[in-house]
Design a protein around this motif. Structure first.
Motif: not given
Ligand SMILES: [Zn+2]
Length: 350
Positions: A271-277, A264-269
């Protein structure tokens, strides 16, 4: 006569009452009984007077002088005690104040993450293996089924040295071959190989030198299930059991089938964000079942044994654990930055 003396006494007492320190009292003393003081000068004038007046005036002035000296000395004594008290208070040692502790050395955050990983795998029965950082192209490429024309072998991606067939290893995977050779056909082979690797990359999330940890298990009947269980045990130990993971089909020359593991992307938990594209997932490692050619190159018969292997970047995992979006500060020797990690995470890391 006594009137004059008491008058001098009154004026002096008033002056002394307002004197705040011994310096001010010294000024008063100079004014009255100094070499050119009022009483001193009056005494000098006595010689000009007739004997009778001189005698009475002399008595008055001497009595006034004595009185002045007594008052001044009293005041000085009193002030001296006060000033001593002030000085004692100023110089008082508070033995209860905490001292300045010397700065204690700490392990580098990357060392701590590496040791954490080693600890997880050693507890699962792996042993540590190492290989050279200047590696032959055989161990780094050919033995791992990476053909001549593979893009990883390009001058743009790898650091070749001025000796034919030598390269700064681009991954820790050559230790797979070296580990199997060292085991000399015995089973199981169960090693992890941490170490430095080198690639021509330099930006916020890539540095020309970074750290990987390689894992290899070779035994009879090893399956993807063994790989998955091992990696889940690792992510749980490192990132907690609330972390979500997924395995995706991928391609590496030295594994078949190949899978990448995402968390799971740590930056957005998620949800989807820039870090995880926008996907909610971040890749943390590549892995798979050891390719038959690689087993053969390590001296094992792919008809009889199978194995799994994985490799992950220690920096990338450290960034995930410590919540960093740039890995370069890890190499910049800023002591404040390097010692600040407990604050970020609250995780007890070694
Ligand atoms: Zn993310």
């Amino acid at each position: 006569m006594s009137d004059q003396i008491s008058e001098v006494g009154q004026i002096l007492a008033q002056q002394l009452a307002t004197a705040e320190d011994s310096a001010a009292v010294q000024e008063i003393r100079t004014e009255w009984v100094g070499r050119r003081g009022r009483i001193t000068l009056a005494l000098k004038e006595l010689g000009k007077l007739d004997p009778e007046t001189r005698r009475t005036q002399g008595q008055i002035l001497n009595a006034a002088r004595e009185q002045a000296m007594r008052l001044i000395n009293q005041k000085l004594e009193q002030l001296g005690r006060v000033e001593e008290d002030i000085q004692l208070e100023r110089e008082r040692l508070d033995m209860t104040i905490r001292g300045q502790a010397p700065r204690v050395g700490l392990l580098h955050p990357l060392t701590r993450v590496r040791r954490l990983l080693e600890d997880v795998f050693l507890r699962m029965g792996f042993s540590l293996a190492y290989g050279p950082e200047i590696e032959t192209t055989w161990y780094n490429f050919e033995a791992l089924n990476i053909p001549e024309d593979h893009p990883a072998r390009d001058m743009q991606d790898s650091f070749f040295v001025d000796v034919p067939h030598m390269v700064l290893r681009t991954h820790t995977s050559p230790v797979q071959i070296r580990g199997m050779e060292a085991a000399q056909g015995k089973l199981p082979v169960k090693i992890i190989a941490p170490g430095r690797v080198y690639r021509r990359d330099d930006d916020a999330t890539h540095t020309p030198m970074f750290h990987q940890i390689e894992g290899l298990v070779v035994d009879r009947g090893i399956t993807l299930g063994d790989l998955k269980g091992t990696l889940l045990a690792m992510t749980t130990a490192l990132l907690g059991d609330s972390i979500e993971t997924r395995f995706r089909p991928s391609y590496f020359p030295f594994t078949e089938p190949s899978v990448e593991m995402d968390v799971t992307c740590a930056a957005c938990g998620g949800k989807g964000c820039r870090t995880c594209k926008g996907t909610g997932w971040v890749e943390i490692l590549g892995s798979g079942l050891v390719h038959p050619s690689v087993l053969k190159n390590g001296g094992y018969d792919p008809q009889k044994v199978s194995g799994f292997a994985f490799g992950l970047g220690i920096e990338r995992l450290a960034m995930r654990i410590f919540g960093l979006d740039d890995m370069r500060p890890l190499y910049q020797n800023d002591v404040e930055f390097l010692t600040g990690f407990e604050r970020y995470t609250g995780r007890p890391i070694l």
